[in-house]
Design a protein around this motif. Sequence first.
Motif, PDB file in Angstrom:
ATOM      1  N   ASP A   1       0.839  -1.298  -0.005  1.00  0.00           N
ATOM      2  CA  ASP A   1      -0.198   0.004   0.068  1.00  0.00           C
ATOM      3  C   ASP A   1       0.890   1.445   0.012  1.00  0.00           C
ATOM      4  OD1 ASP A   1      -2.383  -1.455   0.076  1.00  0.00           O
ATOM      5  OD2 ASP A   1      -1.982  -1.770   2.251  1.00  0.00           O
ATOM      6  N   PHE A   2       2.134   1.129   0.901  1.00  0.00           N
ATOM      7  CA  PHE A   2       2.919   2.346   0.626  1.00  0.00           C
ATOM      8  C   PHE A   2       3.430   2.439  -0.624  1.00  0.00           C
ATOM      9  CE2 PHE A   2       6.898   4.471   1.842  1.00  0.00           C
ATOM     10  CZ  PHE A   2       6.518   5.237   2.573  1.00  0.00           C
ATOM     11  N   ASP A   3       3.799   1.277  -1.305  1.00  0.00           N
ATOM     12  CA  ASP A   3       4.389   1.422  -2.714  1.00  0.00           C
ATOM     13  C   ASP A   3       3.394   2.093  -3.645  1.00  0.00           C
ATOM     14  OD1 ASP A   3       6.676   0.143  -1.659  1.00  0.00           O
ATOM     15  OD2 ASP A   3       6.182  -1.647  -2.405  1.00  0.00           O
ATOM     16  N   ASP A   4       2.127   1.723  -3.412  1.00  0.00           N
ATOM     17  CA  ASP A   4       1.145   2.370  -4.046  1.00  0.00           C
ATOM     18  C   ASP A   4       1.057   3.991  -4.134  1.00  0.00           C
ATOM     19  OD1 ASP A   4       0.288  -0.032  -5.101  1.00  0.00           O
ATOM     20  OD2 ASP A   4      -1.454  -0.306  -3.862  1.00  0.00           O
ATOM     21  N   VAL A   5       1.279   4.310  -2.891  1.00  0.00           N
ATOM     22  CA  VAL A   5       1.193   5.918  -2.423  1.00  0.00           C
ATOM     23  C   VAL A   5       2.526   6.346  -3.318  1.00  0.00           C
ATOM     24  CG1 VAL A   5       1.757   7.531  -0.891  1.00  0.00           C
ATOM     25  CG2 VAL A   5       0.178   5.672  -0.203  1.00  0.00           C
ATOM     26  N   VAL A   6       3.541   6.036  -3.131  1.00  0.00           N
ATOM     27  CA  VAL A   6       4.726   6.400  -3.813  1.00  0.00           C
ATOM     28  C   VAL A   6       4.308   6.339  -5.458  1.00  0.00           C
ATOM     29  CG1 VAL A   6       7.101   6.016  -4.447  1.00  0.00           C
ATOM     30  CG2 VAL A   6       6.471   5.521  -1.840  1.00  0.00           C
ATOM     31  N   LEU A   7       4.023   5.495  -5.910  1.00  0.00           N
ATOM     32  CA  LEU A   7       3.899   5.418  -7.331  1.00  0.00           C
ATOM     33  C   LEU A   7       2.757   6.552  -7.872  1.00  0.00           C
ATOM     34  CD1 LEU A   7       3.996   3.924 -10.063  1.00  0.00           C
ATOM     35  CD2 LEU A   7       1.876   2.353  -9.395  1.00  0.00           C
ATOM     36  N   GLU A   8       1.705   6.654  -7.031  1.00  0.00           N
ATOM     37  CA  GLU A   8       0.776   7.560  -7.351  1.00  0.00           C
ATOM     38  C   GLU A   8       1.179   8.988  -7.287  1.00  0.00           C
ATOM     39  OE1 GLU A   8      -2.482   7.256  -8.536  1.00  0.00           O
ATOM     40  OE2 GLU A   8      -2.191   5.007  -8.489  1.00  0.00           O
ATOM     41  N   ARG A   9       1.940   9.289  -6.215  1.00  0.00           N
ATOM     42  CA  ARG A   9       2.592  10.608  -5.955  1.00  0.00           C
ATOM     43  C   ARG A   9       3.491  10.824  -7.262  1.00  0.00           C
ATOM     44  NH1 ARG A   9       2.503  13.534  -1.391  1.00  0.00           N
ATOM     45  NH2 ARG A   9       4.410  14.035  -1.534  1.00  0.00           N
ATOM     46  N   ASN A  10       4.329   9.916  -7.669  1.00  0.00           N
ATOM     47  CA  ASN A  10       5.147  10.105  -8.845  1.00  0.00           C
ATOM     48  C   ASN A  10       4.637  10.340  -9.850  1.00  0.00           C
ATOM     49  OD1 ASN A  10       7.940   7.471  -7.665  1.00  0.00           O
ATOM     50  ND2 ASN A  10       7.640   9.783  -6.909  1.00  0.00           N
ATOM     51  N   ILE A  11       3.339  10.014 -10.258  1.00  0.00           N
ATOM     52  CA  ILE A  11       2.509  10.078 -11.221  1.00  0.00           C
ATOM     53  C   ILE A  11       2.252  11.696 -11.420  1.00  0.00           C
ATOM     54  CG2 ILE A  11       0.258   9.891 -12.367  1.00  0.00           C
ATOM     55  CD1 ILE A  11       0.380   6.873 -11.416  1.00  0.00           C
ATOM     56  N   TYR A  12       1.972  12.097 -10.236  1.00  0.00           N
ATOM     57  CA  TYR A  12       1.878  13.737 -10.299  1.00  0.00           C
ATOM     58  C   TYR A  12       3.102  14.617  -9.879  1.00  0.00           C
ATOM     59  CZ  TYR A  12      -3.325  12.279  -9.679  1.00  0.00           C
ATOM     60  OH  TYR A  12      -4.438  12.022  -9.969  1.00  0.00           O
ATOM     61  N   ASP A  13       4.041  13.765 -10.239  1.00  0.00           N
ATOM     62  CA  ASP A  13       5.457  14.670 -10.350  1.00  0.00           C
ATOM     63  C   ASP A  13       5.615  14.987  -8.785  1.00  0.00           C
ATOM     64  OD1 ASP A  13       6.024  14.213 -12.901  1.00  0.00           O
ATOM     65  OD2 ASP A  13       5.033  16.043 -13.527  1.00  0.00           O
ATOM     66  N   LYS A  14       5.295  14.212  -7.810  1.00  0.00           N
ATOM     67  CA  LYS A  14       5.697  14.448  -6.415  1.00  0.00           C
ATOM     68  C   LYS A  14       6.507  13.621  -5.897  1.00  0.00           C
ATOM     69  CE  LYS A  14       1.162  16.486  -5.049  1.00  0.00           C
ATOM     70  NZ  LYS A  14       0.017  16.090  -4.052  1.00  0.00           N
ATOM     71  N   CYS A  15       7.481  13.935  -4.914  1.00  0.00           N
ATOM     72  CA  CYS A  15       8.341  13.251  -4.181  1.00  0.00           C
ATOM     73  C   CYS A  15       7.598  11.849  -3.812  1.00  0.00           C
ATOM     74  CB  CYS A  15       9.061  13.882  -3.168  1.00  0.00           C
ATOM     75  SG  CYS A  15      10.232  12.679  -2.173  1.00  0.00           S
ATOM     76  N   GLY A  16       7.980  10.846  -3.617  1.00  0.00           N
ATOM     77  CA  GLY A  16       7.256   9.747  -2.976  1.00  0.00           C
ATOM     78  C   GLY A  16       7.094   9.888  -1.716  1.00  0.00           C
ATOM     79  N   TYR A  17       7.863  10.438  -0.808  1.00  0.00           N
ATOM     80  CA  TYR A  17       7.657  10.753   0.820  1.00  0.00           C
ATOM     81  C   TYR A  17       6.496  11.614   0.954  1.00  0.00           C
ATOM     82  CZ  TYR A  17       8.560  11.594   5.558  1.00  0.00           C
ATOM     83  OH  TYR A  17       8.483  11.770   6.921  1.00  0.00           O
ATOM     84  N   GLY A  18       5.246  11.120   1.361  1.00  0.00           N
ATOM     85  CA  GLY A  18       4.154  11.730   1.635  1.00  0.00           C
ATOM     86  C   GLY A  18       3.882  12.876   2.306  1.00  0.00           C
ATOM     87  N   LEU A  19       5.220  13.365   3.045  1.00  0.00           N
ATOM     88  CA  LEU A  19       5.255  14.634   3.754  1.00  0.00           C
ATOM     89  C   LEU A  19       5.988  15.753   3.213  1.00  0.00           C
ATOM     90  CD1 LEU A  19       4.897  13.497   7.483  1.00  0.00           C
ATOM     91  CD2 LEU A  19       3.389  14.419   6.180  1.00  0.00           C
ATOM     92  N   CYS A  20       6.460  15.415   2.103  1.00  0.00           N
ATOM     93  CA  CYS A  20       7.361  16.275   1.216  1.00  0.00           C
ATOM     94  C   CYS A  20       6.760  17.020   0.189  1.00  0.00           C
ATOM     95  CB  CYS A  20       8.570  15.399   0.532  1.00  0.00           C
ATOM     96  SG  CYS A  20       9.770  16.442  -0.257  1.00  0.00           S
ATOM     97  N   PRO A  21       6.690  18.214   0.044  1.00  0.00           N
ATOM     98  CA  PRO A  21       6.191  19.041  -1.289  1.00  0.00           C
ATOM     99  C   PRO A  21       6.965  19.257  -2.440  1.00  0.00           C
ATOM    100  CG  PRO A  21       6.948  20.665   0.367  1.00  0.00           C
ATOM    101  CD  PRO A  21       7.506  19.140   0.952  1.00  0.00           C
ATOM    102  N   ARG A  22       8.091  18.711  -2.530  1.00  0.00           N
ATOM    103  CA  ARG A  22       8.944  18.843  -3.654  1.00  0.00           C
ATOM    104  C   ARG A  22       8.742  17.791  -4.954  1.00  0.00           C
ATOM    105  NH1 ARG A  22      12.802  19.830   0.755  1.00  0.00           N
ATOM    106  NH2 ARG A  22      13.169  17.682   0.848  1.00  0.00           N
ATOM    107  N   PRO A  23       8.939  18.063  -5.872  1.00  0.00           N
ATOM    108  CA  PRO A  23       8.805  17.254  -7.024  1.00  0.00           C
ATOM    109  C   PRO A  23       9.912  16.245  -6.960  1.00  0.00           C
ATOM    110  CG  PRO A  23       9.713  19.188  -7.908  1.00  0.00           C
ATOM    111  CD  PRO A  23       9.367  19.547  -6.492  1.00  0.00           C
ATOM    112  N   ASN A  24       9.549  14.909  -7.579  1.00  0.00           N
ATOM    113  CA  ASN A  24      10.438  13.857  -7.629  1.00  0.00           C
ATOM    114  C   ASN A  24      11.553  14.393  -8.598  1.00  0.00           C
ATOM    115  OD1 ASN A  24       8.375  13.462  -9.682  1.00  0.00           O
ATOM    116  ND2 ASN A  24       9.132  11.510  -9.768  1.00  0.00           N
ATOM    117  N   LEU A  25      12.464  13.499  -8.329  1.00  0.00           N
ATOM    118  CA  LEU A  25      13.873  13.989  -9.081  1.00  0.00           C
ATOM    119  C   LEU A  25      13.673  13.340 -10.571  1.00  0.00           C
ATOM    120  CD1 LEU A  25      16.949  14.511  -8.922  1.00  0.00           C
ATOM    121  CD2 LEU A  25      17.212  12.084  -8.592  1.00  0.00           C
ATOM    122  N   LYS A  26      14.067  13.964 -11.559  1.00  0.00           N
ATOM    123  CA  LYS A  26      14.053  13.734 -12.943  1.00  0.00           C
ATOM    124  C   LYS A  26      15.368  13.375 -13.374  1.00  0.00           C
ATOM    125  CE  LYS A  26       9.771  13.890 -13.214  1.00  0.00           C
ATOM    126  NZ  LYS A  26       8.968  12.681 -12.991  1.00  0.00           N
TER     127      LYS A  26
END
Length: 180
Positions: free
Chosen positions: A78-103
């Motif tokens: 379930d946690f992996d699903d959160v990371v994946l979904e956040r990445n789809i929205y170009d967000k860092c996978g850590y749920g409390l981070c507002p920054r975009p994920n690394l490209k």
Amino acid sequence: FEMATSPGHNSGANDRYRSTAMKHAYNLEHQKSMRNNVLDLIVDIIDLPSNPDSDPVHPLASDAALFKRGLHLFQPSDFDDVVLERNIYDKCGYGLCPRPNLKVGGSSQSRIIWGKRSGPAFTIVPKADLEKWCSKECEERALFVRIQLGKEPAWLREEPIGDIKLLDESRQGNIAADLA
């Protein structure tokens, strides 16, 4: 033979069948309810943090509380699903981070890239693994949380997961203990 077909004899068996069927129906309904709760919590965590200027080291108390509440029902998948979904929205996978994920640079066709290029830590890393986070620190924060999650689905757990700690809370607790 008459005794076997008498209504009184079958009623006991029918009661057991009915009881078993009701128990299974209750278990399925409970499982469905827990799955729906997990899905709702995944959606809630995707939208965190509530402030785009939040600091993942010192998140808002309300954001941290929502994040932890969701984690009590999560399995690592379930946690992996959160990371994946956040990445789809170009967000860092850590749920409390507002920054975009690394490209990571390179061709979009690349599936693997060089990690460290020299020395004993030389690695080749799947590009997708590096692009889950905004930084190594957020990767560590996420993995610290992930290892605390229950392996069994929430509906099978006899006891809820205890208090989930965030990495930065744990570090601050250690610093406070060192100062005492």
